[in-house]
Design an enzyme around this catalytic site. Sequence first.
Site, PDB file in Angstrom:
ATOM      1  N   ALA A   1       8.695  74.389  47.350  1.00 33.27           N
ATOM      2  CA  ALA A   1       9.657  75.487  47.233  1.00 33.27           C
ATOM      3  C   ALA A   1       9.081  76.881  47.469  1.00 33.27           C
ATOM      4  O   ALA A   1       9.777  77.871  47.284  1.00 33.27           O
ATOM      5  CB  ALA A   1      10.292  75.450  45.844  1.00 33.27           C
TER       6      ALA A   1
ATOM      7  N   TYR B   1       4.461  61.327  61.305  1.00 34.29           N
ATOM      8  CA  TYR B   1       5.524  62.198  60.802  1.00 34.29           C
ATOM      9  C   TYR B   1       6.886  61.533  60.981  1.00 34.29           C
ATOM     10  O   TYR B   1       7.712  61.510  60.051  1.00 34.29           O
ATOM     11  CB  TYR B   1       5.498  63.542  61.536  1.00 34.29           C
ATOM     12  CG  TYR B   1       6.583  64.484  61.067  1.00 34.29           C
ATOM     13  CD1 TYR B   1       6.477  65.138  59.839  1.00 34.29           C
ATOM     14  CD2 TYR B   1       7.725  64.700  61.838  1.00 34.29           C
ATOM     15  CE1 TYR B   1       7.473  65.988  59.395  1.00 34.29           C
ATOM     16  CE2 TYR B   1       8.733  65.547  61.402  1.00 34.29           C
ATOM     17  CZ  TYR B   1       8.604  66.186  60.184  1.00 34.29           C
ATOM     18  OH  TYR B   1       9.605  67.022  59.739  1.00 34.29           O
TER      19      TYR B   1
END
Length: 331
Positions: free
Chosen positions: A50, A207
């Site tokens: 965050a 990924y």
Amino acid sequence: MVGIVSGVVAAVPLVIVAMLVMFGWVYRLRSGQANTSVSLKGKTIIVTGASAGIGKETVRDLARRGGRVIMACRNLQKASKVASEIEASTGSKSVVVRELDTSSLSSVRSFAARILAEERRLDVLVLNAGIGGPAERVLTPDGLELTMATNHFGHFLLANLLLGLLKDSQPSRVVVVASMAHAGVKSLDIENLNFKREESFKTVRAYRQTKACNILFARQLTAMLKDSGVVVNSVCPGLVCTELFAKSNGLFTKYFLNFVSHLAGKTPVEGAQTIIHLAVSEDTATISGKFFRNCKVDKVGCDLVLDDGMAKKLWEASEILVGLQPDERHY
């Protein structure tokens, strides 16, 4: 003639840049918007990863709505500065920073233990932290491939550990941040999730695999939480200009995708909209097991992530690889 050819060649990069800029303009116009005035007073939300990008902007929006927002971040110094900036810009006094490194199973367990000890409720869990991946295969101290550990295994463990609190706080929500990058995954070798065969490791492949795992995980969790009052959805934020690509060591992601995202990608605010929509909108309060893009349900990029059998196999393998204990199961 030589001069003309040279001029054309020299103009090619400018044409490409112009095309990318135009594409980006159209691309951003199609971005969804979390158009809701829902208040989050009395609600507690955790957002992993965050301190930057879409995670940061998600926290800002949720804090502005009056929620108690817990920023789960690896870099406490950076996160604390971001939290102060968000509180100053929103007027909130309820942005909290807690240490979490999703690549470390011990860190995940320590974080969850503190949450369970300190928090009475958990209304929304946003699983956002992620990395683009290293250029070479790297193993964590837990023996997990770094990209898989950060993007999938850490979040898998965290959700399991906090599942009891989410169920006790229902109606509650889990938002799993995936990506359309999963479309490049045509098969998933359950026996080789950590790329034990090193020749199978490629940065982009790793990924993409994590993003497919994100969606499969959300799918299986949805099935396990049926009628529990907890809804689970996965989301593609789109191509967003954030630190993710710049911090990657892979040549394709660090240079090409980073370049393209700066010219044609969404801003972090735009990229956060679908996450916010899933976290707060009344329209998504009872929708579960779906894949969202641009603030609406969208089709996934490959059939693999719709395979319930594969989702179950991934779940079972993940339980073993993170060492999930009987007292850590809340489903």
